[in-house]
Design an enzyme around this catalytic site. Sequence first.
Site, PDB file in Angstrom:
ATOM      1  N   TRP A 109       0.841  -1.215   0.000  1.00 37.94           N
ATOM      2  CA  TRP A 109       0.000   0.000   0.000  1.00 37.94           C
ATOM      3  C   TRP A 109       0.870   1.258   0.000  1.00 37.94           C
ATOM      4  CZ3 TRP A 109      -2.965  -2.865  -1.982  1.00 37.94           C
ATOM      5  CH2 TRP A 109      -4.110  -3.455  -1.491  1.00 37.94           C
ATOM      6  N   GLU A 157      -8.476  -1.579  -6.220  1.00 38.31           N
ATOM      7  CA  GLU A 157      -9.835  -2.013  -6.532  1.00 38.31           C
ATOM      8  C   GLU A 157     -10.843  -0.874  -6.661  1.00 38.31           C
ATOM      9  OE1 GLU A 157     -10.626  -5.172  -3.634  1.00 38.31           O
ATOM     10  OE2 GLU A 157      -9.443  -6.544  -4.871  1.00 38.31           O
ATOM     11  N   GLU A 185      -4.250 -10.241  -7.815  1.00 37.04           N
ATOM     12  CA  GLU A 185      -4.634 -10.723  -6.477  1.00 37.04           C
ATOM     13  C   GLU A 185      -5.496 -11.948  -6.695  1.00 37.04           C
ATOM     14  OE1 GLU A 185      -6.845  -8.322  -3.729  1.00 37.04           O
ATOM     15  OE2 GLU A 185      -5.648  -6.539  -4.036  1.00 37.04           O
ATOM     16  N   TRP A 198      -2.603 -13.424  -3.033  1.00 46.16           N
ATOM     17  CA  TRP A 198      -2.978 -12.678  -1.825  1.00 46.16           C
ATOM     18  C   TRP A 198      -3.130 -13.681  -0.718  1.00 46.16           C
ATOM     19  CZ3 TRP A 198      -3.872  -7.408  -0.947  1.00 46.16           C
ATOM     20  CH2 TRP A 198      -4.384  -7.113   0.326  1.00 46.16           C
TER      21      TRP A 198
END
Length: 366
Positions: free
Chosen positions: A77, A192, A299, A330
């Site tokens: 992130w 997303e 993912e 993931w």
Amino acid sequence: MKSAVFLSLATAVAARLFNGSHSNFPRVDGFKFNIDGKTEYFRGTNAYWLPFLAKSEDIDLTLDHMAEANLKVVRVWGFNDVGSIPTKGTVWFQSFITGSEPVINTGPDGLQKLDYVIDAAEKRGIKLIIPFVNNWEDYGGMAQYVRHYGGSLPSEWYGSEPAQVQYRKYIKAVISRRINSSAIFAWELANEPRCQGCNTTVIAEWAAKTSKYIKSLDPHHMVAAGDEGFGIAGGDGATPYLSVDGGDFKALVEIPDIDFGTFHLYPDHWGIDAAWGNTWIQNHAKACIAAKKPCVFEEYGMMDTDKCPTLEGWQRLSSQTPGMAGDMYWQYGDKLSIGDTADDKFTIYRNSPNWKCGTGKRASAQ
Ligand SMILES: *[C@@H]1O[C@H](CO)[C@@H](O)[C@H](O)[C@H]1NC(C)=O
Ligand SMILES: *[C@@H]1O[C@H](CO)[C@@H](O)[C@H](O)[C@H]1NC(C)=O
Ligand SMILES: *[C@@H]1O[C@H](CO)[C@@H](O)[C@H](O)[C@H]1NC(C)=O
């Protein structure tokens, strides 16, 4: 001979350090990526929490383990948008305190953490995908911006001019710090991105505008959308194929400043079964070929205790399907000084029974 070799080595090192050269940046090569001079299908993973680790030793240990397992591309992130300043030592990147201007945290518990991850990845030849905002409220997300500017629905984020101005300011702050790093695989618009009840033009126009902005700042790194791959032709009509929440995979991958397609796969959350995932992979690969860009299976995960039968099937198919350039499960798990990293039931811990399908020990990649 010896000194000539030495000299050319020194020149190569100098070029990397001082030339602002981007010749060693990851780039598209046909329907695959060239990473450090090699064009081949890559294996990777997600470890969103990596920049949030308080101790550098834990970041180094995780990256050592990833390099050992030949996990080439890792997604972390690049956002952490808070509504109040956390206690000292807790990492945050941008604050949205009511009544004041948003603050971008460039301190040691701010973007310097992300810098550390990027530099540590660079030392180990690991490449990073870094998204700039979350669709979800974890780590703030679009909702944090919307609340700050007086809106109520997360979907208002796309059309809110002040939110978009601040988002671009944040993007610029992050990119400018490591614009020369060969460890950046790609910058990513969002994790997303969804827009509930929206026309697909909303996300597509935002993606076109933002990717163009990123390329204006940094033309040499790749850019991706980070979408789940929703809204795509060719399927059985199951919900993910529909333009739920404003998704249009084809529109996104065709944007000139988007370098490759991304899609995700979660049977446990989507009300479909594991085998359904096979055509999901193939249909995205087809759309990527039509757009003349590679696809990344960015993912995927299963909550099953025994994950490998399903994951290995997807991985083998992905690695053998034209148009597919890499996959990233993931999510990565490890044991650090703080104990086990986050367990969301999808986590594959290093050296656990599922480890073989997460990593280099998985079934034949090619
Ligand atoms: C800088 O990088 C470019 C691109 O790889 C290369 O052609 C050039 O020779 C480099 N310049 C120097 C001074 O090393
Ligand atoms: C990136 O490289 C260019 C060209 O060498 C240099 O001018 C610039 O200061 C570098 N930026 C950073 C953030 O290191
Ligand atoms: C979405 O917007 C486009 C362009 O404005 C329009 O042509 C189309 O009909 C809209 N679609 C829906 C489902 O409203």
